[in-house]
Design a protein around this motif. Structure first.
Motif, short mmCIF file in Angstrom:
data_model
loop_
_atom_site.label_atom_id
_atom_site.label_comp_id
_atom_site.label_asym_id
_atom_site.label_seq_id
_atom_site.Cartn_x
_atom_site.Cartn_y
_atom_site.Cartn_z
N TYR A 1 -4.51 26.50 34.70
CA TYR A 1 -5.92 26.34 35.04
C TYR A 1 -6.30 24.85 35.00
CZ TYR A 1 -6.86 31.35 34.69
OH TYR A 1 -6.87 32.71 34.90
N ASN B 1 -9.00 23.40 34.21
CA ASN B 1 -9.86 22.99 33.09
C ASN B 1 -9.19 23.19 31.74
OD1 ASN B 1 -9.91 25.78 33.20
ND2 ASN B 1 -12.08 25.95 32.66
N GLU B 2 -7.88 23.44 31.71
CA GLU B 2 -7.16 23.54 30.45
C GLU B 2 -6.28 22.32 30.26
OE1 GLU B 2 -5.25 27.24 29.72
OE2 GLU B 2 -7.14 28.33 29.62
N ARG B 3 -5.87 22.09 29.01
CA ARG B 3 -5.19 20.85 28.65
C ARG B 3 -3.72 20.82 29.06
NH1 ARG B 3 -8.18 22.51 24.30
NH2 ARG B 3 -6.35 23.43 23.31
N LEU C 1 -12.81 30.69 26.75
CA LEU C 1 -12.37 30.44 28.12
C LEU C 1 -11.92 31.74 28.78
CD1 LEU C 1 -10.27 27.13 27.88
CD2 LEU C 1 -12.41 27.48 29.13
#
Length: 391
Positions: free
Chosen positions: A256, A258-260, A329
């Motif tokens: 994703y 928006n994930e680290r 999330l």
């Protein structure tokens, strides 16, 4: 035993004083989880007496002691969330959670409440939702009563009915884009018989037919792959800066934006994970292993928790020391809801599994056993879930 007691007391005292490092917290966790025989009731009574209780009122402290004494953590009356770790380890994490492991120098980022809202009673869970973008740019909204589509001479649903008429499938250069929105999941059986399941807010780009030499797809978001064996045509999955190459295997990729990190978890077979244009950085995974690629970093490998990674495919939220922010999330994507944090919200970790078929309200009722509260509202056409401190 006396040495263990002293060690644990010292670590808890450092935590109380705000001096406990992440490594020391991990050591405290290990001490409690590995000493079931040594850590007796008398020790726990002394530990609880030593930990500062200023942040908890009398009732909260009694609730904490009751939960530890009765060997439960974040378990609903219907036991929908099951305890997955040893009691002493769970109790240790509970103490850390209740006394507040704050993020971002003491607090979550919060959103000022300047907009008017109305209370929202509940939100239905996600379901079969997806769109198929064809080579000519047209978009087909796929049938929600179906679970997936099958690529072949024609594109059909899993029950054999046609997706659309007169779609040209004869060229390996013809690209399709299957995408799921927030609150949606779908699957596709590719031209070679491989099956890909898409989680919510995900996208798969693939050809109508694979070439004679290789099979290539691109994934954004999360997908579970069951790849048919074909020694002459390796299967390659590109996600961001990494490429996974397989001949025939089962694995999950979470990528994703928006994930680290990008996580690749191998269920069966063998895969090679490469950094784009850097074959020297390749790693090989065995079943049960997981590779992690952080932005701008190297690929690292660790033992993964398969159910925590692929539980979504089985219709489950599966939490195993899952941080509140990470759990939110998952909630946000599956229920198509915006997440906000109100006030000073302490970090909480969740353990157990919850069916994704439950309504949002039912899921939140279970999660509130983990010392956190929620407010569900609607702002114009947008659903909003605000996470609040339980204190």
């Amino acid at each position: 035993m006396d040495h263990n007691k002293s060690n644990i007391r010292a670590l808890l005292q450092r935590y109380k004083d705000g001096k406990c490092s992440r490594e020391e917290l991990g050591h405290l966790y290990d001490e409690l989880s590995n000493n079931n025989d040594d850590v007796d009731k008398a020790l726990w009574e002394s530990l609880l007496q030593e930990v500062e209780t200023a942040k908890l009122n009398d009732q909260k402290f009694e609730d904490l002691y009751h939960k530890i004494s009765s060997k439960t953590i974040a378990i609903s009356k219907k036991r929908t969330v099951r305890r997955l770790i040893p009691f002493w380890a769970a109790a240790a994490v509970l103490i850390v959670c209740l006394f507040g492991l704050y993020l971002y120098n003491g607090t979550f980022q919060t959103t000022p409440e300047t907009q008017r809202y109305t209370t929202l009673v509940d939100v239905a869970p996600g379901s079969n939702k997806a769109m198929l973008k064809t080579a000519d740019g047209s978009v087909i909204v796929l049938n929600e009563a179906q679970e997936g589509i099958i690529m072949g001479d024609e594109i059909t649903y899993t029950n054999g009915s046609e997706v659309a008429e007169s779609i040209n499938n004869d060229d390996s250069e013809v690209r399709y884009e299957l995408s799921t929105p927030n609150g949606g999941s779908y699957r596709v059986t590719l031209d070679d018989g491989s099956i890909v399941w898409l989680n919510a807010a995900s996208k798969l780009v693939y050809p109508a037919k694979f070439s004679q030499h290789e099979r290539k797809v691109v994934i954004e978001g999360e997908a579970y792959f069951e790849i048919q064996k074909d020694a002459k045509r390796p299967f390659r999955v590109t996600s961001g800066d990494q490429t996974v190459e397989v001949l025939g295997t089962t694995f999950n990729i979470s990528a994703y934006p928006n994930e680290r990190s990008v996580r690749t978890t191998l269920v069966e077979g063998k895969v090679r994970v490469d950094l784009k244009d850097k074959l020297s950085s390749s790693v090989y995974l065995r079943p049960g292993q997981q590779s992690i690629l952080k932005n701008g970093g190297k690929i690292s490998v660790r033992e993964g928790n398969l159910m925590a990674e692929v539980g979504w495919k089985e219709g489950l939220f599966y939490f195993d020391e899952t941080a509140l922010t990470d759990a939110m999330l998952q909630i946000s994507r599956w229920y198509d809801i915006e997440i906000r944090y109100g006030g000073n919200v302490s970090q909480t970790y969740f353990y157990g599994q919850i069916p994704r078929s439950k309504s949002l309200k039912n899921v939140l009722n279970i999660l509130e056993e983990g010392n956190v509260r929620f407010r569900l509202t609607k702002e114009k056409t947008k659903n909003v879930l605000t996470v609040l401190s339980a204190q």
